[in-house]
Design a protein around this motif. Structure first.
Motif, PDB file in Angstrom:
ATOM      1  N   ASP A  30       0.839  -0.927   0.356  1.00  0.00           N
ATOM      2  CA  ASP A  30       0.082  -0.195  -0.051  1.00  0.00           C
ATOM      3  C   ASP A  30       0.914   1.190  -0.345  1.00  0.00           C
ATOM      4  N   GLY A  31       2.164   0.982  -0.391  1.00  0.00           N
ATOM      5  CA  GLY A  31       2.879   2.390  -0.396  1.00  0.00           C
ATOM      6  C   GLY A  31       3.619   2.983   1.188  1.00  0.00           C
ATOM      7  N   ALA A  32       3.437   2.489   2.622  1.00  0.00           N
ATOM      8  CA  ALA A  32       3.163   2.844   3.054  1.00  0.00           C
ATOM      9  C   ALA A  32       4.895   1.950   3.930  1.00  0.00           C
ATOM     10  N   ASN A  33       5.941   2.951   4.062  1.00  0.00           N
ATOM     11  CA  ASN A  33       7.120   3.219   4.818  1.00  0.00           C
ATOM     12  C   ASN A  33       7.683   2.659   6.426  1.00  0.00           C
ATOM     13  N   TRP A  34       7.672   1.637   6.852  1.00  0.00           N
ATOM     14  CA  TRP A  34       7.685   0.517   7.769  1.00  0.00           C
ATOM     15  C   TRP A  34       9.522   1.157   8.536  1.00  0.00           C
ATOM     16  N   LEU A  35      10.761   1.281   7.892  1.00  0.00           N
ATOM     17  CA  LEU A  35      11.835   1.798   8.183  1.00  0.00           C
ATOM     18  C   LEU A  35      11.820   3.339   8.202  1.00  0.00           C
ATOM     19  N   TRP A  36      13.094   3.755   9.242  1.00  0.00           N
ATOM     20  CA  TRP A  36      13.409   5.144   9.481  1.00  0.00           C
ATOM     21  C   TRP A  36      14.037   5.941   7.884  1.00  0.00           C
ATOM     22  N   ASN A  37      13.857   6.757   7.572  1.00  0.00           N
ATOM     23  CA  ASN A  37      14.519   6.924   6.484  1.00  0.00           C
ATOM     24  C   ASN A  37      16.337   7.445   6.073  1.00  0.00           C
ATOM     25  N   GLY A  38      16.206   7.170   7.733  1.00  0.00           N
ATOM     26  CA  GLY A  38      18.097   7.606   7.515  1.00  0.00           C
ATOM     27  C   GLY A  38      17.888   9.337   7.576  1.00  0.00           C
ATOM     28  N   ASP A  39      16.874   9.330   7.954  1.00  0.00           N
ATOM     29  CA  ASP A  39      17.157  11.431   7.899  1.00  0.00           C
ATOM     30  C   ASP A  39      18.547  12.073   8.458  1.00  0.00           C
ATOM     31  N   ALA A  41      19.054  15.001   9.775  1.00  0.00           N
ATOM     32  CA  ALA A  41      18.818  15.613  11.006  1.00  0.00           C
ATOM     33  C   ALA A  41      18.343  14.948  11.767  1.00  0.00           C
ATOM     34  N   PHE A  42      18.766  13.822  12.295  1.00  0.00           N
ATOM     35  CA  PHE A  42      17.991  12.922  13.586  1.00  0.00           C
ATOM     36  C   PHE A  42      19.635  11.486  13.913  1.00  0.00           C
ATOM     37  N   TRP A  43      19.810  11.197  12.427  1.00  0.00           N
ATOM     38  CA  TRP A  43      20.609   9.848  12.665  1.00  0.00           C
ATOM     39  C   TRP A  43      20.575   9.072  11.283  1.00  0.00           C
ATOM     40  N   THR A  44      21.669   8.937  10.789  1.00  0.00           N
ATOM     41  CA  THR A  44      21.804   8.510   9.540  1.00  0.00           C
ATOM     42  C   THR A  44      21.370   6.591   9.458  1.00  0.00           C
ATOM     43  N   GLY A  45      22.069   6.203  10.734  1.00  0.00           N
ATOM     44  CA  GLY A  45      21.512   4.203  10.944  1.00  0.00           C
ATOM     45  C   GLY A  45      19.775   4.155  10.168  1.00  0.00           C
ATOM     46  N   ALA A 148       9.373   3.348  11.933  1.00  0.00           N
ATOM     47  CA  ALA A 148       9.066   4.776  12.009  1.00  0.00           C
ATOM     48  C   ALA A 148       7.793   4.351  14.026  1.00  0.00           C
ATOM     49  N   TRP A 149       7.992   5.814  13.786  1.00  0.00           N
ATOM     50  CA  TRP A 149       7.077   6.622  15.017  1.00  0.00           C
ATOM     51  C   TRP A 149       6.621   7.345  15.094  1.00  0.00           C
ATOM     52  N   PRO A 150       5.381   7.847  14.573  1.00  0.00           N
ATOM     53  CA  PRO A 150       4.602   6.808  14.796  1.00  0.00           C
ATOM     54  C   PRO A 150       4.415   6.290  13.251  1.00  0.00           C
ATOM     55  N   LEU A 151       3.503   4.941  13.772  1.00  0.00           N
ATOM     56  CA  LEU A 151       3.723   3.678  12.793  1.00  0.00           C
ATOM     57  C   LEU A 151       2.706   4.077  11.740  1.00  0.00           C
ATOM     58  N   PRO A 244      11.555  10.779  14.905  1.00  0.00           N
ATOM     59  CA  PRO A 244      10.527   9.989  14.449  1.00  0.00           C
ATOM     60  C   PRO A 244      11.161   8.309  13.989  1.00  0.00           C
ATOM     61  N   PHE A 245      11.090   8.316  15.317  1.00  0.00           N
ATOM     62  CA  PHE A 245      11.467   6.465  14.956  1.00  0.00           C
ATOM     63  C   PHE A 245      12.147   5.876  16.344  1.00  0.00           C
ATOM     64  N   LEU A 246      11.769   4.825  16.485  1.00  0.00           N
ATOM     65  CA  LEU A 246      12.484   3.725  17.431  1.00  0.00           C
ATOM     66  C   LEU A 246      13.098   2.796  16.535  1.00  0.00           C
TER      67      LEU A 246
END
Length: 289
Positions: A30-39, A41-45, A148-151, A244-246
């Motif tokens: 459905d196009g939902a992204n569940w993993l953090w995108n590595g921005d 500004a917060f954390w590249t991992g 992602a947080w929120p999911l 926005p990740f956990l």
């Protein structure tokens, strides 16, 4: 340059980089992204693999049989290019072998293999560590995926982590990245921890034991991710305040203890492999798709 390998089925699409054998994306149909995108500004991992240490060493230096070696936080694997070792539509495998470069900071002949595979809505990430030398090889190992947080679709809803075993494990605080000697009361209540960014003001929540081999990370009245762990007795939860990740981090090994031994073999939950031995570590996540 790192290459990206995509595996997919009718439920999920997973992108994995050859750099660190690190996942870059988990996307549902459905196009939902569940993993953090590595921005940055917060954390590249996004989902680094931790080897041969988890967490920090005092002054970023390990002792191995009394000899000092430089070692950055979470080890060397996440900064190394892995070699492809086979792929299909629903699975891919990468390997990292010891080199002259790695032996300068970790003097062992190892092979680290990481495989990502899909079975329906379940993703499994499995690692095998092999001692290809003759000398006993100490190491820590861990996974560090950020979700992602929120999911997706759960903005504004309370999120919780719920342990399958209903436990209330004590936490062990971090001081400058090292484990403090005294444990603190559990933030879990009958296996449930309601997430709030304030919990992470003083770094990760580290649970050296008692979290069991499964948990659910989910939103009240919304989506939930169901985790299972294999040979990963330690757990950490982490984010940066406001990010926005956990990170749900299952480990076999932890940071060094504050004021404790600097020897790698003496770190908590360290594994020691005899020559020719192999050890497997794995986690799986089932997505609500």
């Amino acid at each position: 340059m790192p290459t990206i390998t995509r595996i997919e089925n009718d439920h999920l699409s997973i992108d994995v980089s050859s750099l660190g054998a690190e996942m870059q994306a988990i996307t549902s149909r459905d196009g939902a992204n569940w993993l953090w995108n590595g921005d940055a500004a917060f954390w590249t991992g996004r989902s680094p693999v931790l080897f041969p240490i988890v967490g920090k060493a005092p002054d970023d230096t390990l002792l191995i049989d009394g000899k000092p070696y430089p070692m950055a936080q979470h080890g060397l694997a996440r900064r190394r290019e892995f070699s492809p070792a086979g792929a299909s539509a629903t699975a891919c495998r990468f390997t990292l072998d010891a080199s002259d470069d790695s032996r300068a900071i970790y003097p062992f002949d190892f092979r680290l293999s990481v495989e990502h595979s899909l079975d329906g809505p379940t993703l499994t990430v499995a690692a095998e560590v092999e001692n290809r030398g003759q000398d006993p090889m100490p190491f820590g190992f861990g996974f560090h995926p950020a979700f992602a947080w929120p999911l997706p679709g759960a903005e504004g809803k309370p999120h919780s982590v719920i342990l399958d075993n209903g436990g209330e494990p004590e936490r062990q605080p971090l001081e400058n990245g090292l484990l403090a000697s005294e444990r603190q009361a559990s933030p879990f209540d009958k296996g449930r921890l309601v997430l709030a960014h304030g919990l992470f003001e003083n770094d990760a929540l580290v649970f050296p034991e008692g979290t069991g081999d499964g948990l659910t990370y989910g939103a009240e009245g919304g989506p939930a991710l169901k985790f299972r762990f294999e040979n990963l007795p330690n757990l950490a939860l982490w984010t940066k305040t406001g990010a926005p990740f956990l990170c749900v981090e299952p480990w076999h090994g932890t940071a060094a203890e504050l004021g404790g031994s600097r020897e790698l073999k003496d770190r908590p939950s360290t594994t020691v492999l005899a020559g020719g031995e192999t050890k497997r570590f794995a986690f799986s996540v089932t997505f609500p798709v």
